[in-house]
Design a protein around this motif. Structure first.
Motif: not given
Length: 1465
Positions: A557-572
């Motif tokens: 659920e936390k992953e789904e709430r994150k934006s694309d930029h936040d997810v890509a910044r932690q894991d490409v």
């Protein structure tokens, strides 16, 4: 009371409420105010009427022309219905004031004057003085077509009218031809024909240029336009010119001083904004073909006292080099280079018509005027700088991604100078490439993306590490490269899309990483790999803090709430998956059907995504039609022979990269592998691609061998799960045929020999896995229960009888390869294949011992023949001996810091750092002995387990000089853990473990392993080898350091080391060779040198070590009990290492979060006991009964720590001293009386003595937070509270408390003792001898904290701190207070006042003893009865201090006889 409207009210309800409100007469909560529209004018009608009257009267009086006034009668009184317009914003809104008592309706009638305010009177503009020009009449029906060549030479373009259109110039030429005066602008002067050339110049030129004629005048004014002048004049310009000439005459009559004075007066009276407005009206100078002359020193329009250059606002023709560092180059030179650069700057460009590259023609548009600033780009580029500056420079790259030095002069035809900034520098910066990638021109987008791909490839190879400051990949990712590539993949142009796919592949995939993983596939457990997940840990969200577990959001659920930029910044990779990359790649492959390179790029990107994690591999499998397209297009079951060696399309042909993708997906788990075999038709592809020989596959030879190799590897992965075994039975003839052709395929002169070796290695890996699976058939057939307590899986189709027939053939191959080592042309290929044969033999003999058909006698004879005919000749061969010499140089553990620059890696995109692996020593290069020694070690471990008598034959391997040197290097190494090293460290750990296993068998330990399923032969002791026994301490040291390095997936190895080597008394040679006695003699010598008697605990260290050696089996059991939580992981690891294939769930190893065991595992029983203790609300610990066996567990833990501290000090060097102190403090914190137990007291005293040795004290830094704690001060607060509550003045506990009060540590802990817990000073009776820490560490340097000094003084004078209660701190407080009050150093007023106050109070103390100690204190003394010594009488300097502060004379003995005698003034 009126109610508020509700959303459910109808219109009738609202009207009813409105009537009630109006009847109540209540004031409204808000007033509707309409501001006057100043654009329409509140008094506009009146003003205009008055103004109109004045004009009429004036005109009537003068008899001049009148303006026509138009009036509209019968205007409607009501406003017409207008279409609603958006509300207008006024800049006067903020300054408008509204009063509450104003009537809105009355105010509206006053200010709103209806539409008649605008339309009532329309006044025409006065056009009486404007000349009218009528068109000329011609005799033709249509006017002649105009051409610019007919007018350019007739009418000058530099006339006073300024720039004119072609049509206007044609009309002017026509009028000149007819003899008429062309129409001029109203602002021009009347007479022009008789003016000199200077008068015909534009005003801006005549104003700012020195004229040769001193009496020349300006034609027209700049500011006075003549608007508003009315009268008899028909032309207002004449009056304007007259006024201007009068002004000029007055100015010419004034002196320079008078002009400046008038100028200052004007500037002082005028509004600055008006001055700025007037200056803005000054037109810019027009550049002529000749350079402008020097501007005058003073001009009339120059209102500022300082001279302002007229060209200051115009762009300078000189080139200005802008330095915008993107990825900065490290170019630091001397400052002289800066001056040289300034001198070498190109001069301002000034061109004439003759200097132009080509002469303008009449037909060229707008080429009649020379504009040098626009022609500047046509000049030659300035030469590149010869010396750099001290500031870092912007990095520039060519199209191949190579870095271009800023001093390199490249020709312009290469296309590297097409950029605006720094035009003389060749190449493109990252910023410019990003700009080009968003261009609307297709070629520019493709070129930029391809260049970025080349830069990424070189960055991954580490080519920029030594020349660039910063990371190129990190810079690009931070700049948004991921989104740029994702958007480019959606481009409709196939070329741009292909370039984006290539750049994405360059970002995600390192080809050399994949090559290394392929090379190690045939190694022991080479088919397993770590997931390529970033190692950064996400911080816990603040929203979840304080919430219960069931209310917190899950990770998904936390992953789904994150934006694309936040997810890509932690894991490409996760960011790309969130951006819907997989459907787009499916569309490209299925619909676009691109060229072969793009297909390869897409398949490699999918492979990298599958390596990321199990969930990512599952998403690849679940993507609609993606894998179906891959299987049907790139792994077909039938195809035609391509007509060209490099076909234009690879659709319909088998690809090795597609098979590799399927293999990596199968590695993710047994369920994924089953889906591929059964749902995607992989089983049929196995049969189709492996039945014929590679030469019969109708493919190009290289591709055919690649497809066959990857198919064998995929089959080996499936067989590793116990799957696809029926295919083994079906293809058994093809496998036998492939084995029979091995020697024919290994032709030394064949250019494809490396590919043949990889194919044969993959075939042997398949046979090894099938052998393991067949070995489990009998157990599964019998219906045994698995080790996890679940029902066993169904037995595989292949049984032991299906694999026994291959043993003899493969053994014969091995003997042949050993003999071929003598042939130099075949030795390299033989060394590459022998490890795979050794692994097969290990699997065969390991599973043979579990079968019902096992015959011990025949097997032992067979093993003896194998050792004598194969293994011993192999080990003694000169080729192998030379290979073993490379052991240390090839080690990853021994070479933590490599001279080779590593490739660029980012935390969000981990890699294996294999770039350039062929050019440097390592585990994977052909000269590495690790694969051979690992396979040999595995086979020896199995053989010596079956035949104990064979162990002594391999002692030479352990005693060889390369192996001993390698083990010594390992014992001193501290490798770092990362993705780039973990995959190699895992293989090196296997070899180290196998060497220790062989050493354990040779030493002849009597300890019985506790692991379930161990062979009965392991319990038989082997006679100890004398030579091997000499190195037992080295083996034990290696085992200790290896235990700390073992990675996830190697839990079984850790369990085996703990069960055999770590706690084996045979490997702790000091325990039975006079080690305890040597310790006692050392302590005795130390006491003699120090000339004092230590506490009784010092004399028991030798006895404690002897007791610890006796208790080693119990200590081992204690630690294994506390590691019981790893049982599941140990069993899973054991199943993978022993080839229990049907029980293996995934070949993807656990996530790389750290080593298997924590670095402080020797403290594990203590830490576990402390964590299980509940804290009370008062800060101390509850006095509870300890758990059963807690005392024995703590005793065993302390015994093991004492043994390691004395004999294995290097094994604990990874644990900081502050961490050791914090862990040992748990002895006092976990219970109220555990530290009072006699065995605990003895062991804790011994450890305290070891920790407080001078060399250890220097390393103890309490300001560094211990691992697992926020700060040591928090732990110390709990320790002091516990001491005050339950210590009963225990000396050991007191030493522990005093240890942290040394002067070099933070004053916070001393403030806590003398402030909050001052009561503990009464029971802190530790003597200086018991403390064993030099008193100088507490007293030097002098204390500087004024609050702490006041606490020292207060505790002394109030009697809280006495020498009989706390001798150590009494001496410390005396020393610091004495040093403070008699200090001669200059200090602040507050500090000096505190000194005087303390001196007065000390002087008038009634306690003579304390007064004497404070005044006569000399130096601390460790072995004195008081802990310090004193002066016999007060030193003169102190007496003067007293005399100066108190005004009294001291008699010198500190007794105060003259205390009341005032000094004579």
């Amino acid at each position: 009371m009126l109610r508020r409207p509700k959303p459910t009210d109808s219109e009738a309800d609202l009207l009813r409420e409105q009537e009630k409100f109006l009847m109540s007469g209540a004031p409204s909560a808000a007033n509707v105010i309409r501001r006057p529209d100043k654009r329409r004018g509140e008094a506009g009608g009146e003003g205009e009427e008055g103004g109109g009257g004045d004009v009429e009267g004036h005109n009537g009086h003068d008899g001049g022309s009148q303006k026509d006034v138009v009036t509209i009668e019968d205007l409607p009184d009501e406003l017409p219905s207008l279409t609603p317009a958006p509300p207008k914003k006024s800049r006067f809104k903020a300054s408008h004031v509204t009063f509450e008592d104003e009537d809105a309706e009355e105010r509206l009638d006053t200010h709103d004057t209806h539409i008649s305010a605008v339309l009532s009177k329309i006044i025409e503009r006065d056009t009486s003085s404007t000349p009218v020009s009528l068109p000329a009449f011609t005799g033709v029906a249509f006017p002649k077509v105009l051409h610019r060549s007919q007018t350019d030479s007739k009418v000058p373009t530099t006339s006073a009218g300024g720039k004119k259109s072609i049509f206007a110039r044609q009309i002017a030429a026509q009028r000149l031809k007819e003899g008429k005066t062309p129409v001029r602008h109203s602002s021009e002067a009347a007479g022009r024909t008789n003016e000199p050339r200077e008068r015909s110049l534009p005003p801006e030129n005549s104003m700012d240029t020195d004229q040769c004629n001193a009496t020349s005048e300006l034609l027209n004014p700049r500011l006075v336009s003549g608007q508003g002048l009315r009268g008899q004049q028909t032309d207002s310009s004449a009056e304007t010119t007259r006024i201007h000439r009068e002004n000029q005459a007055k100015i010419q009559a004034m002196s320079q001083t008078e002009i400046l004075e008038e100028q200052k007066k004007l500037l002082s009276h005028l509004d600055p904004r008006l001055v700025d407005f007037i200056r803005a009206r000054k037109p810019q100078s027009v550049l002529s073909s000749k350079p402008p002359s020097k501007p005058p020193q003073d001009t009339i329009e120059d209102f500022s006292p300082e001279r302002v250059k007229p060209d200051s606002d115009s762009p300078s023709p000189a080139v200005t080099l802008q330095k915008t560092p993107d990825v900065e180059m490290e170019r630091e030179e001397e400052e002289e280079g800066n001056r040289i650069d300034e001198e070498e700057q190109p001069p301002a460009l000034s061109l004439t018509g003759e200097e132009l590259p080509m002469k303008p023609q009449k037909e060229w548009i707008h080429m009649d005027k020379l504009e040098p600033e626009k022609l500047q780009w046509m000049g030659d580029l300035p030469a590149p700088r010869k010396k750099g500056t001290k500031t870092a420079m912007q990095a520039r790259f060519d199209f191949a991604g190579a870095l271009i030095p800023p001093t390199k002069d490249l020709p312009t035809h290469l296309g590297l100078h097409h950029h605006g900034e720094e035009p003389e520098c060749a190449g493109y910066s990252l910023q410019e490439l990003f700009l080009l990638s968003r261009s609307q021109i297709i070629q520019q987008r493709s070129l930029a993306l391809n260049t970025l791909a080349n830069i990424l490839s070189k960055a991954r190879a580490g080519e920029y590490v030594s020349v660039l400051k910063g990371s190129v990949m990190s810079t690009l990712l931070d700049a948004g490269l991921l989104f740029l590539l994702r958007f480019a993949l959606d481009d409709k142009v196939e070329g741009v899309m292909s370039a984006a796919a290539h750049a994405l592949k360059a970002l995600l995939v390192c080809p050399e990483d994949e090559e290394c993983l392929d090379c190690t596939f045939s190694w022991f457990r080479g088919l397993a790999s770590f997931p390529m997940l970033p190692s950064t840990q996400e911080e816990e969200d603040e929203e979840d803090e304080g919430l219960e577990e069931h209310l917190r959001m899950s990770a998904k659920e936390k992953e789904e709430r994150k934006s694309d930029h936040d997810v890509a910044r932690q894991d490409v990779v996760k960011g790309l998956l969130k951006m819907k990359l997989l459907p787009r790649l499916r569309y490209i492959v299925e619909v676009v059907r691109p060229s072969p390179p793009v297909v390869q790029d897409v398949l490699e990107v999918l492979t990298r995504i599958a390596r990321h994690s199990t969930s990512s591999a599952t998403r690849v499998l679940d993507c609609p039609r993606l894998m179906e397209t891959v299987m049907s297009e790139f792994l077909p079951t039938s195809w035609a022979m391509p007509s060209l060696p490099l076909p234009q399309s690879v659709y319909g042909l088998p690809l090795a990269s597609a098979m590799k993708l399927v293999r990596v997906l199968a590695t993710a788990g047994r369920h994924a592998c089953a889906r591929l075999l059964n749902s995607f038709g992989v089983r049929e592809r196995l049969s189709r691609l492996l039945s014929p020989e590679p030469s019969e596959l109708l493919l190009e030879p290289t591709e055919a061998l690649g497809v066959a190799t990857e198919t064998y590897r995929l089959w080996a992965v499936a067989a590793g799960y116990g799957q696809a075994c029926q295919t083994y039975i079906d293809l058994y003839p093809a496998l036998v045929k492939a084995l029979q052709s091995i020697h024919r395929a290994l032709t030394p002169t064949d250019p494809l020999l490396p590919l043949h070796i990889q194919r044969l290695s993959a075939l042997l890996s398949l046979l090894t896995q099938v052998t393991h699976t067949a070995g489990c058939h009998q157990e599964l057939q019998a219906g045994l229960v698995s080790s996890q307590g679940e029902e066993s899986p169904p037995p595989p189709p292949v049984s032991w009888g299906h694999v026994t027939g291959l043993h003899a053939s493969l053994l014969g191959h091995l003997k042949g390869f050993v003999r071929s080592l003598d042939n130099p042309s075949q030795s390299e290929s033989s060394l590459a294949l022998i490890p795979a044969y050794l692994l097969y033999l290990q699997a065969y003999y390991h599973q043979l011992s579990k079968q019902n058909c096992f015959k011990p006698v025949e097997t032992l004879q067979e093993l003896e023949l194998l050792v004598s005919e194969v293994l011993l000749p192999l080990m003694s061969h000169h080729v192998v001996q030379s290979l073993v010499k490379n052991l240390s140089s090839s080690s990853v553990v021994c070479h933590v810091q490599s001279s080779h620059p590593g490739p660029e890696t980012t935390p969000s995109l981990p890699g294996l750092a294999c770039a350039g692996w062929r050019d440097r020593p390592g585990l994977v290069v052909p000269s590495s002995p690790f694969p051979l020694l690992t396979g040999l070690g595995l086979l020896l471990d199995t053989l010596t387990g079956l035949h104990k008598g064979l162990s002594s034959k391999f002692a030479g391997l352990l005693l060889s000089e390369p192996v001993i040197g390698y083990l010594r290097s390992v014992s001193q190494a501290t490798p770092t853990l990362s993705h780039s090293r973990a995959w190699l460290l895992r293989h090196e750990h296997h070899l180290l473990y196998l060497l220790l296993r062989l050493a354990h068998r040779l030493v002849g330990s009597n300890l019985k392993p506790t692991l379930i399923g161990s062979s009965a032969h392991d319990n038989c002791a082997v006679p100890s080898q004398p030579e091997v026994s000499k190195h037992t301490s080295l083996y034990h040291q290696v085992a200790l350091v290896l235990l700390l390095w073992l990675l996830p997936g190697s839990e079984h190895l850790a369990h085996e080391l703990l069960s055999t080597v770590i706690f084996s008394k045979d490997f702790i040679s000091e325990g039975h060779s006079g080690g305890p006695e040597a310790v006692e003699l050392g302590e005795l010598k130390l006491r003699e040198e120090s000339h004092h008697h230590a506490s009784p605990s010092m004399q028991t260290v030798g006895a404690l070590l002897r007791e610890a050696c006796v208790q080693l089996p119990s200590i081992r059991g204690c630690f294994l009990t506390h590691l019981a939580h790893l049982e599941t992981s140990v069993l899973a690891s054991r199943g993978a290492l022993f080839g229990r294939n049907p029980w293996i769930k995934s070949h993807l190893l656990p996530e790389l979060t750290g080593p298997t065991l924590p670095s402080d595992w020797p403290f594990l029983p203590l830490v576990s006991l402390y964590e299980g203790t509940e804290l009370s609300s008062g800060g101390g610990l509850r006095v509870e009964e300890l758990p059963a066996g807690a005392l024995q567990s703590v005793t065993h833990c302390l015994q093991w720590l004492l043994l390691l501290e004395v004999w294995r000090e290097d094994a604990l060097k990874v644990i900081p001293p502050v961490a050791k102190l914090a862990r040992l403090s748990c002895v006092f914190l976990c219970s109220s009386d555990l530290f009072l137990e006699r065995p605990v007291q003895k062991l804790a005293w011994g450890l305290f003595r070891l920790l407080t040795r001078p060399s250890r004290l220097d390393l103890l830094d309490l300001d560094v937070p211990p691992p697992g704690l926020a700060s040591f001060q928090d732990l110390y607060s709990a320790l002091v509270a516990q001491y005050e509550a339950v210590s009963f003045g225990d000396r050991l506990f007191g030493c522990w408390v005093l240890l942290s009060l040394q002067r070099r540590y933070s004053a916070t802990m001393r403030l806590a003792v003398f402030g909050e817990h001052v009561g503990m000073l009464r029971s802190l009776g530790v003597t200086l001898e018991q403390l064993s820490i030099p008193i100088e560490r507490f007293t030097s340097p002098p204390e500087e904290s004024l609050p702490l000094l006041r606490l020292y003084f207060r505790s002394l004078v109030t009697g809280t701190l006495k020498r009989c209660w706390c001798p150590v701190l009494y001496a410390v407080a005396l020393c610091h207070v004495n040093s403070f009050i008699f200090s001669q150093n200059a200090a602040a007023q507050e500090v000096e006042a505190a000194r005087h106050s303390m001196l007065r109070k000390i002087y008038y103390l009634t306690d003579e003893v304390l007064r004497s100690h404070l005044l006569l204190f000399r130096l601390p003394q460790q072995h004195s009865d008081m802990g310090f010594n004193t002066y016999d009488e007060l030193p003169p300097i102190r007496a003067k201090r007293l005399e100066r502060v108190l005004g009294v004379r001291e008699n010198g003995d500190g007794k105060g006889d003259g205390r009341e005698q005032r000094m004579d003034k």
